[in-house]
Design a protein around this motif. Structure first.
Motif, PDB file in Angstrom:
ATOM      1  N   ALA A  26      -3.474   5.284  -3.529  1.00  0.00           N
ATOM      2  CA  ALA A  26      -2.696   5.807  -2.333  1.00  0.00           C
ATOM      3  C   ALA A  26      -4.148   6.502  -1.544  1.00  0.00           C
ATOM      4  O   ALA A  26      -4.792   7.225  -2.063  1.00  0.00           O
ATOM      5  CB  ALA A  26      -1.701   6.897  -2.703  1.00  0.00           C
ATOM      6  N   VAL A  27      -3.416   6.561  -0.160  1.00  0.00           N
ATOM      7  CA  VAL A  27      -4.419   7.301   0.734  1.00  0.00           C
ATOM      8  C   VAL A  27      -3.722   8.605   1.265  1.00  0.00           C
ATOM      9  O   VAL A  27      -2.474   8.673   1.402  1.00  0.00           O
ATOM     10  CB  VAL A  27      -4.438   6.377   2.261  1.00  0.00           C
ATOM     11  N   LEU A  28      -4.561   9.633   1.103  1.00  0.00           N
ATOM     12  CA  LEU A  28      -3.903  10.958   1.262  1.00  0.00           C
ATOM     13  C   LEU A  28      -4.226  11.559   2.599  1.00  0.00           C
ATOM     14  O   LEU A  28      -5.167  11.331   3.194  1.00  0.00           O
ATOM     15  CB  LEU A  28      -4.769  11.910   0.139  1.00  0.00           C
ATOM     16  N   ILE A  29      -3.179  11.878   3.359  1.00  0.00           N
ATOM     17  CA  ILE A  29      -3.349  12.507   4.466  1.00  0.00           C
ATOM     18  C   ILE A  29      -2.608  14.126   4.208  1.00  0.00           C
ATOM     19  O   ILE A  29      -1.522  14.264   3.855  1.00  0.00           O
ATOM     20  CB  ILE A  29      -2.228  11.817   5.580  1.00  0.00           C
ATOM     21  N   ASP A  30      -3.662  15.209   4.732  1.00  0.00           N
ATOM     22  CA  ASP A  30      -3.280  16.509   4.373  1.00  0.00           C
ATOM     23  C   ASP A  30      -2.852  16.947   5.480  1.00  0.00           C
ATOM     24  O   ASP A  30      -3.641  16.950   6.645  1.00  0.00           O
ATOM     25  CB  ASP A  30      -4.458  17.166   3.762  1.00  0.00           C
ATOM     26  N   VAL A  31      -1.727  17.761   5.626  1.00  0.00           N
ATOM     27  CA  VAL A  31      -0.825  18.328   7.069  1.00  0.00           C
ATOM     28  C   VAL A  31      -0.932  19.852   6.860  1.00  0.00           C
ATOM     29  O   VAL A  31      -0.455  20.519   5.941  1.00  0.00           O
ATOM     30  CB  VAL A  31       0.374  17.814   7.172  1.00  0.00           C
ATOM     31  N   ALA A  32      -1.904  20.520   7.362  1.00  0.00           N
ATOM     32  CA  ALA A  32      -1.966  22.072   7.319  1.00  0.00           C
ATOM     33  C   ALA A  32      -1.122  22.534   8.397  1.00  0.00           C
ATOM     34  O   ALA A  32      -0.919  21.763   9.520  1.00  0.00           O
ATOM     35  CB  ALA A  32      -3.462  22.215   7.550  1.00  0.00           C
TER      36      ALA A  32
ATOM     37  N   GLN B 270       5.471  -6.255  -0.240  1.00  0.00           N
ATOM     38  CA  GLN B 270       4.679  -6.509   0.780  1.00  0.00           C
ATOM     39  C   GLN B 270       5.242  -5.524   1.640  1.00  0.00           C
ATOM     40  O   GLN B 270       6.164  -5.252   2.108  1.00  0.00           O
ATOM     41  CB  GLN B 270       4.332  -7.694   1.032  1.00  0.00           C
ATOM     42  N   GLY B 271       4.111  -4.645   2.385  1.00  0.00           N
ATOM     43  CA  GLY B 271       4.278  -3.795   3.327  1.00  0.00           C
ATOM     44  C   GLY B 271       3.605  -2.311   3.002  1.00  0.00           C
ATOM     45  O   GLY B 271       2.654  -2.394   2.191  1.00  0.00           O
ATOM     46  N   LEU B 272       4.257  -1.324   3.457  1.00  0.00           N
ATOM     47  CA  LEU B 272       3.733  -0.071   3.361  1.00  0.00           C
ATOM     48  C   LEU B 272       4.835   1.260   2.673  1.00  0.00           C
ATOM     49  O   LEU B 272       6.030   1.055   3.284  1.00  0.00           O
ATOM     50  CB  LEU B 272       3.144   0.437   4.342  1.00  0.00           C
ATOM     51  N   LEU B 273       4.390   1.737   1.826  1.00  0.00           N
ATOM     52  CA  LEU B 273       5.167   2.990   1.467  1.00  0.00           C
ATOM     53  C   LEU B 273       4.656   4.259   1.842  1.00  0.00           C
ATOM     54  O   LEU B 273       3.313   4.416   1.511  1.00  0.00           O
ATOM     55  CB  LEU B 273       5.597   2.918  -0.125  1.00  0.00           C
ATOM     56  N   VAL B 274       5.323   4.987   2.612  1.00  0.00           N
ATOM     57  CA  VAL B 274       4.814   6.281   2.956  1.00  0.00           C
ATOM     58  C   VAL B 274       5.527   7.262   2.334  1.00  0.00           C
ATOM     59  O   VAL B 274       6.831   7.513   2.629  1.00  0.00           O
ATOM     60  CB  VAL B 274       4.641   6.439   4.402  1.00  0.00           C
TER      61      VAL B 274
ATOM     62  N   GLY C  28       0.864  -1.011  -0.022  1.00  0.00           N
ATOM     63  CA  GLY C  28      -0.046   0.100  -0.140  1.00  0.00           C
ATOM     64  C   GLY C  28       0.776   1.173  -0.014  1.00  0.00           C
ATOM     65  O   GLY C  28       2.016   1.312   0.185  1.00  0.00           O
ATOM     66  N   VAL C  29       0.229   2.136  -0.379  1.00  0.00           N
ATOM     67  CA  VAL C  29       0.971   3.527  -0.287  1.00  0.00           C
ATOM     68  C   VAL C  29       0.165   4.673   0.456  1.00  0.00           C
ATOM     69  O   VAL C  29      -1.044   5.045   0.235  1.00  0.00           O
ATOM     70  CB  VAL C  29       0.939   4.075  -1.757  1.00  0.00           C
TER      71      VAL C  29
END
Length: 741
Positions: free
Chosen positions: A205-211, A186-190, A80-81
Motif C-alpha cells: 500500500a502507498v501511504l499518504i500522511d495528512v497533517a 481491478q482498480g484502486l482501494l483508497v 492497488g491500495v
C-alpha cells in the motif's frame, strides 16, 4: 423427437393440478420467450462518496502523491491500495474527494463505491457482509440475488466487479483485514484512517500522511472564507485551532452566523475557552476521537499521535465548546440528543419523537455550524449525523445530563424504534404468527409530516436503512434492563433479517432476546428467540449451533401455550435434518434423514392445523412434500402438494404457489413424467414472474432448461437459457453485452 408431448405429433396440451395449461414443445419455447422480466437497472456507474467542496487550499503534495500512486496503480492489472492517514477531522475524506474530482474519476470510469466503516462497526468489529451487500446493490445486483453469507457475498462481489475498473473509497479503517476484504479485483482501494497499518504497507500500500494545515495554508483558507480578515488575526485563529480544518471551519461558520462580531471576537472567545474553563474529561474524549488511543492502536504506527495531536484535540475541543455555547437553546437540545442517541444517525421524525422542538431550524443551525452533516441517502428519508470528532464531544457533553433525564431520552428512542419496527414487520410479512401485540401508537403518529413508510417494500427499505440504529437500540435496551423492548425489537426484525439476510445481526440480537426472555420468565418468547438464532445459524451453515438452540427451545415447549411455537421448532429441526441428509453421500443416510424430516414437518403441520393457521398449514405441507421428494416418495408428495395449493389459493397465499409448483415438478421428474414436470415448471415460472419473485423465476428457468435438455427439446432449452441470461443480466449478475462494433 421431443418426449414432452403425449404422442409426439401435432399440438400437445399438458396440464397439471391447478390452473396451468401449456402448449406443445415449440409453443412452450415461445411462451418462455414471452415471460416479462423487470427492466435492467440504469447503466450509469455508481458515483458514491462525499462531494468535494469549492474552497480547498494547499495539500499540493498530498494530491500529487495520490495522483502519482493512482496513475502507477492504474497501469497495473493488479488492484492497488492507497492509505490516507491523519488525525480525525483533518480533511482526509475531503482530500480524496478533491483527488477524485480532479483526476481519479477519469482513471476509474466504471464507478466509485464508498462506505464509512464507523456506520458498520460494533464492539470494534465491522460487519463486512453488510458493507459488501451495499456494494453489490450499488453495482446493480438485485436484492433477491444478494446472498446471506460473507464468503458468498465476497465471491459475488469479485465476480460482478471483475470486468470493472472501480475506485473504492473506505473511511475509518482500523484494521488491515477490513481493507483487504474490500479491494476490487481491478482498480484502486483508497482507505482513510487515523493510523498507518503496517501489514497493509507490507502488502504494498502507498501511504499518504495528512497533517494539520501550516500557518500559511490555514491563513489562506480563513481569508477565502472571510475575505475581510486581517492576516495577523487570521493567523491567530489558525494557531488557536492548531491548523485543524474542521475546527477552522466551525469557528468561521460560527462567525458568519453573527455578522455583528469580528474575527477578533473569535480569537478572544477561543483564547478564553482554551486556557480558561476547559473540561479535562472532554479533552480526553476528544483525544480518543482524534485517534490518540483506541482500537486502532493495535495495528497502528505513529503517523498520528503524540504531543502534537494532543494539541490538536485541545484546539478542536475549544472550538466546539465555543460554538455549542452560542447556539440556540433548541439547537443545544438537539446537540445533546445526538450525544445520547445509541446509533450514529437520526431522522427528524426520531428527534421529534424524543421531545425535540423546532427540529428543522435546529438541524439547519447544526448543519450551517458544520456540527452535523447530511448522510448520503437520496432514495430514503434525510438522515443526519455528527462528524465522529464532534460526536465524541457531544457524548461527553451529554454526560452532564442528569441520569434520569438521559435514561428517559433513551427510553423514548427505544420505544420509537420498537413501534416503528413492529409496523414495518406487519407490512413486510403480513399476518404471520407473532407473540407481541400490535403497537399502541398508529404508524401515522410516528411520522410528523408523512408516514415513515407505505407498503411492504417501502417498510423493508426503511428497516434496512435504520438497521444499525435498530441494533444499537436493542443493545441499549438490554443494558438498561428494558427486557420487553429487547425481544419485541428482535421479533419484529425477523422481517429484515430474513428478507435481507442480515444473519449475523439475527444471531447477535437473538442472544440478547434470549436473555431478556429469561429475565421476564417468558418461555414462549425464549422459544421464539432461540428459533430465530437457530434459523440464522442454519442459513450460515452452522448446523451444530442451530441444533443446540433448538434442543434448548424444545425443553421449554411444555410451558408454551400456543402450539405454533412447537411448530416452528419442529420445522427448523426438519430443515436441519434435510440439510444433513444432503451433505451425506449415502443414499440410505439420505433416506433416513428424509424420513426424520418428514415426521418433524408433520408435527409442525399438526401444530398449525390446531390453531388453525392457514399460512402455517401451507408452509408445513410444502415442507412435508420436500421431505417426501427427498425420500423418493413422489406420488405421496403430489397428494400433499395438491392439498397445499388448494389452501393457498383459497386463502390468497399466492407467494407459496411457485414454490409448490417447483416441488411438484421434482415429483414428476422422479416419476419419469417429463411432460408434466415441464408443465409444472412453466407454471412456477409464470407465477414467479407475475409475483416478481425473481430468485424463484431463476430456479424455474434453470430447472426447465435441464428438463428440455433431457427431452432433447432444443428450442425450449435455447429459450430458457436466453431468458436466464437476460434475467441475470437485468438482476445485475452479468455485465451488459458490449454494443456491436
Amino acid at each position: 423427437m421431443s418426449s414432452l408431448g403425449t404422442d409426439g405429433g401435432g399440438a400437445t396440451y399438458n396440464s397439471v393440478s391447478g390452473d396451468a395449461v401449456v402448449v406443445g414443445p415449440l409453443l412452450m419455447a415461445q411462451h418462455i420467450e414471452g415471460i416479462q422480466l423487470p427492466p435492467a437497472a440504469p447503466a450509469a456507474p455508481p458515483c458514491q462518496g462525499p462531494p468535494p467542496t469549492r474552497v480547498f487550499v494547499n495539500r499540493t503534495e498530498e494530491l500529487a502523491g495520490l495522483r502519482d500512486a493512482a496513475l502507477a496503480l492504474a497501469a497495473d492489472p493488479e488492484p492497488g491500495v492507497v492509505m490516507v492517514v491523519g488525525v480525525g477531522g483533518v480533511g482526509k475524506t475531503q482530500l480524496v474527494a478533491q483527488a477524485v474530482r480532479r483526476e481519479l474519476a477519469q482513471l476509474f470510469p466504471d464507478g466509485r463505491l464508498y462506505v464509512d466503516l464507523e456506520d458498520h462497526r460494533r464492539d470494534g468489529a465491522v460487519d463486512l457482509a453488510a458493507v459488501l451487500g451495499g456494494f453489490l446493490r450499488a453495482l446493480g445486483v438485485h436484492k433477491d440475488y444478494v446472498p446471506g453469507r460473507l464468503a458468498e457475498r465476497t465471491a459475488l462481489f469479485r465476480s460482478v466487479a471483475a470486468p470493472l475498473r472501480l475506485l473504492v473509497k473506505v473511511d475509518n479503517v482500523q484494521h488491515a483485514p477490513e481493507a483487504r476484504a474490500l479491494v476490487p479485483p481491478q482498480g484502486l482501494l483508497v482507505v482513510t484512517g487515523r493510523r498507518a497499518l503496517p501489514s497493509l504497507l507490507m502488502d504494498g500500500a502507498v501511504l499518504i500522511d495528512v497533517a494539520p494545515l501550516d500557518d500559511r495554508a490555514g491563513t489562506e483558507l480563513v481569508r477565502r472564507w472571510y475575505a475581510d480578515a486581517d492576516e495577523g488575526t487570521a493567523t491567530d485563529v489558525v494557531r488557536l485551532c492548531a491548523g485543524h480544518p474542521l475546527a477552522l471551519r466551525a469557528a468561521v461558520e460560527w462567525l458568519a452566523a453573527r455578522p455583528q462580531l469580528t474575527l477578533d471576537d473569535v480569537v478572544r472567545d477561543l483564547t478564553a475557552g482554551r486556557y480558561g474553563t476547559g473540561d479535562d474529561g472532554a479533552r480526553e474524549a476528544m483525544g480518543v476521537a482524534m485517534g490518540a488511543s483506541g482500537g486502532a492502536a493495535q495495528d497502528g504506527v505513529g503517523a498520528s499521535g503524540g504531543p502534537a495531536q494532543d494539541g490538536v484535540g485541545e484546539a478542536v475541543d475549544a472550538v466546539l465548546d465555543a460554538v455549542v455555547a452560542e447556539v440556540s437553546d433548541d439547537t443545544r437540545h438537539l446537540y445533546d440528543l445526538f450525544g445520547v442517541l445509541p446509533g450514529t444517525t437520526a431522522t427528524a421524525d426520531l428527534l421529534r419523537a424524543v421531545g425535540a422542538t423546532r427540529v428543522d431550524a435546529g438541524l439547519g443551525e447544526l448543519l450551517s455550524s458544520r456540527l452535523a452533516v447530511l448522510v448520503e441517502s437520496a432514495d430514503r428519508p434525510q438522515r443526519y449525523r455528527l462528524h465522529d470528532v464532534v460526536r465524541a464531544h457531544a457524548r461527553q457533553c451529554a454526560r452532564a445530563l442528569p441520569e434520569e433525564r438521559r435514561r428517559s431520552l433513551l427510553r423514548l428512542v427505544v420505544d420509537f424504534y420498537a413501534d416503528a419496527a413492529a409496523h414495518g414487520d406487519a407490512l413486510v410479512l403480513g399476518a404471520r404468527f407473532r407473540i407481541q401485540p400490535p403497537p399502541v401508537r398508529p404508524l401515522a403518529e410516528l411520522g410528523a409530516k408523512e408516514a415513515l413508510f407505505t407498503g411492504g417494500a417501502d417498510a423493508l427499505e426503511w428497516l434496512d436503512a435504520e438497521r444499525d440504529n435498530l441494533q444499537a437500540a436493542i443493545r441499549v435496551a438490554a443494558d438498561e434492563g428494558w427486557h420487553q423492548e429487547v425481544w419485541r425489537l428482535c421479533e419484529s426484525l425477523w422481517a429484515l433479517y430474513h428478507s435481507r439476510k442480515h444473519l449475523a445481526d439475527c444471531v447477535e440480537s437473538g442472544l440478547l432476546g434470549i436473555e431478556a426472555a429469561q429475565h421476564e420468565a417468558r418461555p414462549d418468547v425464549e422459544i421464539r428467540m432461540r428459533n430465530q438464532v437457530a434459523r440464522a445459524a442454519y442459513e450460515l451453515g452452522d448446523l451444530d449451533r442451530a441444533e443446540a438452540q433448538l434442543d434448548a427451545a424444545a425443553g421449554l415447549l411444555e410451558l408454551a401455550g400456543d402450539p405454533r411455537l412447537s411448530g416452528v421448532v419442529w420445522e427448523s429441526r426438519g430443515l436441519i435434518a434435510l440439510a444433513r441428509g444432503r451433505s451425506e453421500e449415502s443414499p440410505h443416510a439420505m433416506g433416513e434423514r428424509a424420513e426424520e424430516a418428514r415426521q418433524l414437518f408433520e408435527r409442525a403441520l399438526a401444530a398449525n392445523r390446531a390453531v388453525p393457521d392457514p399460512h402455517g398449514v401451507v408452509v408445513q405441507s410444502y415442507n412435508v412434500a420436500q421431505a417426501l421428494v427427498a425420500g423418493e416418495r413422489w406420488t405421496d408428495a403430489l397428494g400433499v402438494l395438491d392439498e397445499a395449493a388448494e389452501v393457498a389459493r383459497t386463502t390468497g397465499d399466492e407467494p407459496m404457489l411457485p414454490r409448490i409448483d417447483l416441488v411438484r415438478a421434482q415429483s414428476f421428474v422422479g416419476l419419469g413424467s417429463l411432460d408434466r414436470a415441464v408443465a409444472a415448471t412453466v407454471a412456477a415460472a409464470d407465477r414467479a414472474a407475475s409475483l416478481k419473485q425473481f430468485a424463484k423465476l431463476d430456479q424455474a428457468l434453470e430447472l426447465l432448461a435441464a428438463l428440455a435438455d433431457r427431452a432433447e427439446d432444443r428450442p425450449l432449452r435455447a429459450a430458457c437459457e436466453e431468458k436466464l441470461r437476460e434475467l441475470r443480466r437485468n438482476m445485475g449478475l452479468e455485465p451488459p453485452a458490449a454494443p456491436p462494433a
